[in-house]
Design a protein around this motif. Sequence first.
Motif, PDB file in Angstrom:
ATOM      1  N   ARG A   1       5.575 -43.160  10.722  1.00 43.44           N
ATOM      2  CA  ARG A   1       6.154 -44.448  11.114  1.00 43.44           C
ATOM      3  C   ARG A   1       6.014 -45.486  10.006  1.00 43.44           C
ATOM      4  O   ARG A   1       6.889 -46.329   9.805  1.00 43.44           O
ATOM      5  CB  ARG A   1       5.471 -44.923  12.392  1.00 43.44           C
ATOM      6  CG  ARG A   1       5.733 -46.371  12.753  1.00 43.44           C
ATOM      7  CD  ARG A   1       5.180 -46.686  14.122  1.00 43.44           C
ATOM      8  NE  ARG A   1       6.129 -46.304  15.146  1.00 43.44           N
ATOM      9  CZ  ARG A   1       5.848 -46.142  16.434  1.00 43.44           C
ATOM     10  NH1 ARG A   1       4.610 -46.290  16.847  1.00 43.44           N
ATOM     11  NH2 ARG A   1       6.784 -45.805  17.299  1.00 43.44           N
TER      12      ARG A   1
ATOM     13  N   ASN B   1      11.024 -45.789  14.885  1.00 42.69           N
ATOM     14  CA  ASN B   1      10.549 -44.829  13.871  1.00 42.69           C
ATOM     15  C   ASN B   1       9.797 -43.638  14.473  1.00 42.69           C
ATOM     16  O   ASN B   1       9.309 -43.685  15.599  1.00 42.69           O
ATOM     17  CB  ASN B   1       9.664 -45.498  12.823  1.00 42.69           C
ATOM     18  CG  ASN B   1      10.378 -46.586  12.035  1.00 42.69           C
ATOM     19  OD1 ASN B   1      11.587 -46.776  12.163  1.00 42.69           O
ATOM     20  ND2 ASN B   1       9.636 -47.302  11.214  1.00 42.69           N
TER      21      ASN B   1
ATOM     22  N   LYS C   1      10.748 -41.257   8.285  1.00 34.46           N
ATOM     23  CA  LYS C   1      10.397 -42.094   9.433  1.00 34.46           C
ATOM     24  C   LYS C   1      11.574 -42.321  10.365  1.00 34.46           C
ATOM     25  O   LYS C   1      11.386 -42.739  11.516  1.00 34.46           O
ATOM     26  CB  LYS C   1       9.823 -43.437   8.969  1.00 34.46           C
ATOM     27  CG  LYS C   1      10.806 -44.354   8.269  1.00 34.46           C
ATOM     28  CD  LYS C   1      10.107 -45.634   7.839  1.00 34.46           C
ATOM     29  CE  LYS C   1      11.043 -46.587   7.113  1.00 34.46           C
ATOM     30  NZ  LYS C   1      10.333 -47.809   6.675  1.00 34.46           N
ATOM     31  N   HIS C   2      12.787 -42.029   9.895  1.00 35.09           N
ATOM     32  CA  HIS C   2      13.978 -42.221  10.721  1.00 35.09           C
ATOM     33  C   HIS C   2      14.505 -40.915  11.335  1.00 35.09           C
ATOM     34  O   HIS C   2      15.599 -40.900  11.890  1.00 35.09           O
ATOM     35  CB  HIS C   2      15.085 -42.888   9.905  1.00 35.09           C
ATOM     36  CG  HIS C   2      14.748 -44.279   9.454  1.00 35.09           C
ATOM     37  ND1 HIS C   2      14.370 -45.263  10.334  1.00 35.09           N
ATOM     38  CD2 HIS C   2      14.708 -44.838   8.226  1.00 35.09           C
ATOM     39  CE1 HIS C   2      14.127 -46.378   9.669  1.00 35.09           C
ATOM     40  NE2 HIS C   2      14.308 -46.148   8.396  1.00 35.09           N
TER      41      HIS C   2
ATOM     42  N   PHE D   1      12.698 -41.174  17.154  1.00 40.49           N
ATOM     43  CA  PHE D   1      11.950 -42.333  17.639  1.00 40.49           C
ATOM     44  C   PHE D   1      11.732 -42.169  19.149  1.00 40.49           C
ATOM     45  O   PHE D   1      12.403 -41.349  19.783  1.00 40.49           O
ATOM     46  CB  PHE D   1      12.704 -43.641  17.330  1.00 40.49           C
ATOM     47  CG  PHE D   1      14.123 -43.692  17.859  1.00 40.49           C
ATOM     48  CD1 PHE D   1      14.397 -44.206  19.120  1.00 40.49           C
ATOM     49  CD2 PHE D   1      15.183 -43.232  17.093  1.00 40.49           C
ATOM     50  CE1 PHE D   1      15.688 -44.247  19.614  1.00 40.49           C
ATOM     51  CE2 PHE D   1      16.485 -43.266  17.570  1.00 40.49           C
ATOM     52  CZ  PHE D   1      16.746 -43.776  18.836  1.00 40.49           C
TER      53      PHE D   1
END
Length: 299
Positions: free
Chosen positions: A179, A74, A188-189, A192
């Motif tokens: 996150r 995330n 959040k995606h 990462f």
Amino acid sequence: MVSPSYFPAIAAVELGFFRKEGLDASIELLFPVTKTFEALRDGQIDFVGGAAHAPLYAFRDWQGCKLLCALSQNMYWFLVVRKDVGAVRGDLRSLKGLRIGAAPGPVDGLKRMLVESGMDPERDMEIGPVPGSAGVGVSFGMAAAKALEEGTVDGFWANGMGAEVALRRGIGTLVIDARRGDGPKDCKHYTFPAFVTTQEWIDKEPERIAAGVRSIVAAQDALKHDPSLAAEAAKRHFPPAELALIPELVRRDAPFYDPAISAHAVDSLNAFARATGLLSGEPSYEQVVATRFQSLWKR
């Protein structure tokens, strides 16, 4: 680097997991992350721990590099603003008219969240570098917390260490922890923390690349089981105050220490990169991820 953002990579070196795999590895801080990937492209470094979308600044449409594994899951940055602004957690509209510090690379996530919240990042606020953050060896998050305290910015979008310091000093309010679900749907995606190398090195040295991936996975497992190891891993790189904080930050982040890169993560990453102008097409999962090393994600 004085942050939990890419910490499994630091731990893999400092706790000896690379050495156990027969690799002589060292850590080098290059700022900003966009320049780091240019150094990877130019053969100056072998691996990068950085934002998963940032390779696209140096490798057009994923040509010439691959994600090896996730360092954690995330999007991992925090939005903190001055306490006296009176911002409400999750409310990006409270940023109107403010000066927000953000680094190249991470700023992409902030701007996209603002757009998806119906705001214009160019018109509704001032987003720019944090004063004092561009020097050699400077930690952006710590510089951001200092700038907030001194009043040279009204808020910042930065790593967990910078956020923690600002909150503990009582000078900031947390608005977004991406996150853990704050912000627009699925933000959040966007990206990462990833462990990355070049396709050229994968082709030439697959066994050494595999050893590197195993080192990262072993470090993640060790930190999950014993977050106190973070202090040992950080002692050569962190100042005393931040060294005292890192075990707690690692403990909080440990549930996200999963090396797997899902199809959904890649689809979301590519959609985010297209929306920000970093990607022109729709590459397949195999074009983004070095699938030959997937079996090493499981222990």
